[in-house]
Design an enzyme around this catalytic site. Structure first.
Site, PDB file in Angstrom:
ATOM      1  CG  ASP A  24      41.925 -45.818 -57.625  1.00 46.74           C
ATOM      2  OD1 ASP A  24      42.490 -44.721 -57.705  1.00 46.74           O
ATOM      3  OD2 ASP A  24      41.108 -46.235 -58.459  1.00 46.74           O
TER       4      ASP A  24
ATOM      5  CG  HIS B 125      42.999 -52.481 -63.984  1.00 46.36           C
ATOM      6  ND1 HIS B 125      43.008 -52.471 -65.355  1.00 46.36           N
ATOM      7  CD2 HIS B 125      42.938 -51.186 -63.593  1.00 46.36           C
ATOM      8  CE1 HIS B 125      42.971 -51.219 -65.766  1.00 46.36           C
ATOM      9  NE2 HIS B 125      42.929 -50.422 -64.720  1.00 46.36           N
TER      10      HIS B 125
HETATM   11  N1  CMC Z   1      37.054 -58.027 -55.041  1.00 48.76           N
HETATM   12  C1  CMC Z   1      36.523 -59.274 -55.144  1.00 48.76           C
HETATM   13  N2  CMC Z   1      36.341 -59.920 -56.305  1.00 48.76           N
HETATM   14  C2  CMC Z   1      36.721 -59.270 -57.432  1.00 48.76           C
HETATM   15  C3  CMC Z   1      37.269 -57.974 -57.397  1.00 48.76           C
HETATM   16  C4  CMC Z   1      37.441 -57.344 -56.152  1.00 48.76           C
HETATM   17  N3  CMC Z   1      37.957 -56.129 -56.078  1.00 48.76           N
HETATM   18  N4  CMC Z   1      37.536 -57.566 -58.674  1.00 48.76           N
HETATM   19  C5  CMC Z   1      37.160 -58.576 -59.463  1.00 48.76           C
HETATM   20  N5  CMC Z   1      36.669 -59.626 -58.718  1.00 48.76           N
HETATM   21  C6  CMC Z   1      36.216 -60.935 -59.212  1.00 48.76           C
HETATM   22  C7  CMC Z   1      34.838 -60.850 -59.864  1.00 48.76           C
HETATM   23  O1  CMC Z   1      33.817 -61.053 -58.939  1.00 48.76           O
HETATM   24  C8  CMC Z   1      34.951 -61.939 -60.889  1.00 48.76           C
HETATM   25  O2  CMC Z   1      34.809 -63.179 -60.228  1.00 48.76           O
HETATM   26  P1  CMC Z   1      34.126 -64.438 -60.966  1.00 48.76           P
HETATM   27  O3  CMC Z   1      35.033 -64.799 -62.088  1.00 48.76           O
HETATM   28  O4  CMC Z   1      34.037 -65.474 -59.902  1.00 48.76           O
HETATM   29  O5  CMC Z   1      32.768 -63.971 -61.428  1.00 48.76           O
HETATM   30  C9  CMC Z   1      36.398 -61.871 -61.367  1.00 48.76           C
HETATM   31  O6  CMC Z   1      37.117 -61.314 -60.246  1.00 48.76           O
HETATM   32  C10 CMC Z   1      36.608 -60.974 -62.583  1.00 48.76           C
HETATM   33  O7  CMC Z   1      36.111 -59.687 -62.270  1.00 48.76           O
HETATM   34  P2  CMC Z   1      35.254 -58.789 -63.210  1.00 48.76           P
HETATM   35  O8  CMC Z   1      34.235 -58.042 -62.404  1.00 48.76           O
HETATM   36  O9  CMC Z   1      34.768 -59.556 -64.395  1.00 48.76           O
HETATM   37  O10 CMC Z   1      36.362 -57.773 -63.707  1.00 48.76           O
HETATM   38  P3  CMC Z   1      36.129 -56.437 -64.492  1.00 48.76           P
HETATM   39  O11 CMC Z   1      37.260 -56.297 -65.427  1.00 48.76           O
HETATM   40  O12 CMC Z   1      34.769 -56.367 -65.066  1.00 48.76           O
HETATM   41  O13 CMC Z   1      36.210 -55.321 -63.330  1.00 48.76           O
HETATM   42  C11 CMC Z   1      37.100 -53.802 -61.766  1.00 48.76           C
HETATM   43  C12 CMC Z   1      37.361 -54.617 -63.026  1.00 48.76           C
HETATM   44  C13 CMC Z   1      38.265 -52.844 -61.547  1.00 48.76           C
HETATM   45  C14 CMC Z   1      35.838 -52.938 -61.953  1.00 48.76           C
HETATM   46  C15 CMC Z   1      36.943 -54.760 -60.553  1.00 48.76           C
HETATM   47  O14 CMC Z   1      38.113 -55.501 -60.373  1.00 48.76           O
HETATM   48  C16 CMC Z   1      36.563 -54.025 -59.275  1.00 48.76           C
HETATM   49  O15 CMC Z   1      35.380 -53.765 -59.037  1.00 48.76           O
HETATM   50  N6  CMC Z   1      37.585 -53.666 -58.424  1.00 48.76           N
HETATM   51  C17 CMC Z   1      37.304 -52.900 -57.226  1.00 48.76           C
HETATM   52  C18 CMC Z   1      37.133 -51.428 -57.582  1.00 48.76           C
HETATM   53  C19 CMC Z   1      38.442 -50.775 -57.945  1.00 48.76           C
HETATM   54  O16 CMC Z   1      39.439 -50.905 -57.262  1.00 48.76           O
HETATM   55  N7  CMC Z   1      38.428 -49.977 -59.043  1.00 48.76           N
HETATM   56  C20 CMC Z   1      39.588 -49.212 -59.500  1.00 48.76           C
HETATM   57  C21 CMC Z   1      40.104 -49.690 -60.816  1.00 48.76           C
HETATM   58  S1  CMC Z   1      41.708 -49.028 -61.274  1.00 48.76           S
HETATM   59  C22 CMC Z   1      41.534 -47.331 -61.387  1.00 48.76           C
HETATM   60  C23 CMC Z   1      40.510 -46.805 -62.294  1.00 48.76           C
HETATM   61  O17 CMC Z   1      39.997 -47.460 -63.213  1.00 48.76           O
HETATM   62  O18 CMC Z   1      40.147 -45.664 -62.129  1.00 48.76           O
END
Ligand code: CMC
Length: 435
Positions: free
Chosen positions: A369, A311
């Site tokens: 989720d 998140h």
């Molecule tokens: N699986 C694998 N790696 C992950 C995941 C994941 N679900 N989420 C984040 N990472 C890694 C990402 O690759 C990055 O790694 P590195 O530092 O090596 O580059 C690190 O963790 C930080 O992630 P980020 O992409 O910079 O984080 P963000 O804040 O931009 O993204 C997120 C947040 C929710 C979009 C992401 O965690 C994600 O895609 N999660 C899966 C989708 C999901 O469950 N979404 C629902 C969110 S909660 C409800 C809502 O918002 O509606």
């Protein structure tokens, strides 16, 4: 801006020696925010923050999150207390109007919502224009946008009474639109709302009832849905809410702004994740395959992510995920389905991921989720409707934020700036002279 200014921050450009005194705005709780409005005028630079990881785009009094501590408050009330003791309609009142209602206020508010549950019949016919395999989110987004062509009496965004009627109307009609989208996709007749039922029960009635036999409402299902609606109702400046604010800041009609929010919510990184989690769990299939999928989630060359994990704000357990996980145990037990293989798999996946260095070091925990789909499927909601259920609940948050923004006398159009990295000025070449 009304946030208090107690200190200033001085920024100096070492090349030109010019400096800027930037006020530090403090809210009631949470980190302060550096007010950079004068930065471009004083130093000629913008700030650069793709993804808005460090930018407070607005001031708000609605919802507070402490992502490190895993805290979520609606108008100051902890989500755990609301989940245990409140109802979705009471939470809707709280989010929209700022205080918990008295019994009379709640009765009046609920009555106003009930009054607006039906859809204009012509609007109902729009669904027939969609192919049977259209995703319900596509239909919901289109039909919500089309409401602006029907409800002209609520389009003056500067008229508080218009805004109020709009709020009641959209919150009341979203379930009717959502259920119609489902009925269209399964080829069943639309079911009209029943105003003697409460909000969540009416959703279930419109989704599951058929005209040829009486529908027996399951109180376990409607309680579970009401609770999920509470948990999904608002989450401060998330992507869809920010979309509603940005679209609304242009003066666009509110139906258009909410439709933009529905579209933003659909993405798998946001509300679409609940549907993606179930698909992922089915793809993983059994606990033996977890290591293989965890390796894929860690592999940067693969597009696979562990859905329902991570998140932007929570670097700890999402408090909503904790509530939903506990709720899964209760709902499945009450439904007599304690041995639910998808829930077992989700629990095992969580356990293994939370011991894995990759997830631990990045503070990736289950989000709202991760477990919600288990409950939705246990109460019979089809997978393509999971994000629609989220949209029904989040409509309340979108409306609360839209109202807050529109009633702020200092509202301006939202218009981010950029760091341009394209070509510098060049002259047009006639087509014959191009290589
Ligand atoms: N699986 C694998 N790696 C992950 C995941 C994941 N679900 N989420 C984040 N990472 C890694 C990402 O690759 C990055 O790694 P590195 O530092 O090596 O580059 C690190 O963790 C930080 O992630 P980020 O992409 O910079 O984080 P963000 O804040 O931009 O993204 C997120 C947040 C929710 C979009 C992401 O965690 C994600 O895609 N999660 C899966 C989708 C999901 O469950 N979404 C629902 C969110 S909660 C409800 C809502 O918002 O509606």
């Amino acid at each position: 801006m009304t946030g208090k200014t107690e200190t200033t921050f001085e920024l100096t450009d070492s090349a030109s020696g010019r400096s800027s005194q930037l006020p530090v705005r403090t809210g009631t709780i949470g980190p302060a925010a550096l007010d950079i409005a004068a930065l471009h005028k004083d130093l000629g630079v913008f700030t650069y923050d793709p993804g808005f990881g460090a930018t407070a785009a607005t001031e708000s009094r609605i919802t507070y999150i402490d992502g490190d501590a895993g805290v979520l408050l609606y108008r100051g009330y902890p989500i755990e207390q609301l989940a245990e003791r409140s109802s979705f309609m009471e939470v809707a009142y709280l989010l929209l109007l700022g205080e918990l209602p008295t019994s009379r206020q709640l009765e009046e508010f609920t009555g106003n919502i009930r009054y607006h549950t039906m859809l204009n019949e012509t609007l109902l016919r729009f669904f027939n224009g969609f192919h049977h395999n259209a995703h319900p989110m596509a239909m919901v987004s289109a039909v919500v946008a089309s409401m602006s062509a029907f409800y002209h009496d609520t389009m003056d965004i500067h008229n508080p009474r218009h805004r109020e009627i709009f709020s009641h109307r959209i919150i009341a009609k979203l379930p009717t639109i959502a259920a119609a989208a489902h009925k269209h996709s399964v080829g069943q007749p639309f079911i009209y709302p029943r105003n003697d039922l409460d909000y969540a029960a009416n959703v279930l009635h419109m989704v599951f009832a058929v005209p040829c036999e009486p529908y027996k409402l399951d109180p376990i299902a409607s309680e579970a849905l009401d609770l999920l609606f509470i948990l999904h109702a608002d989450h401060e400046q998330n992507a869809s809410t920010s979309t509603v604010r940005l679209a609304g800041s242009t003066g666009a009609n509110p139906y258009a702004a909410i439709s933009a929010g529905v579209s933003a919510l659909w993405g798998p990184a946001h509300g679409g994740a609940n549907e993606a989690v179930l698909a992922m769990l089915e793809q993983i299939g059994s606990a033996d395959n977890i290591p293989k999928y965890l390796a894929m989630a860690k592999d940067k060359s693969s597009h696979f992510r562990l859905m329902g994990f991570g998140h932007r704000v929570y670097k700890n357990f999402d408090p909503r995920a904790k509530i939903i996980r506990a709720m899964c145990h209760k709902v499945l037990a009450r439904l007599g389905r304690s041995d639910n293989p998808l829930f077992e798999l989700a629990l095992r996946l969580e356990e293994i991921a939370l011991k894995d260095e990759y997830f631990v070091s990045r503070k990736l925990y289950p989000n709202v989720d991760f477990y919600s789909g288990v409950i939705y499927s246990a109460i019979g909601i089809p997978r393509s409707m999971f994000t629609v259920m989220f949209a029904i609940a989040r409509t309340v948050g979108w409306v609360a934020h839209w109202q807050e923004m529109i009633s702020d006398p200092l509202m301006r159009i939202g218009r981010p700036r950029q760091l341009y990295t394209g070509p510098t000025r060049r002259d047009y070449l006639e087509i014959a002279k191009r290589a």
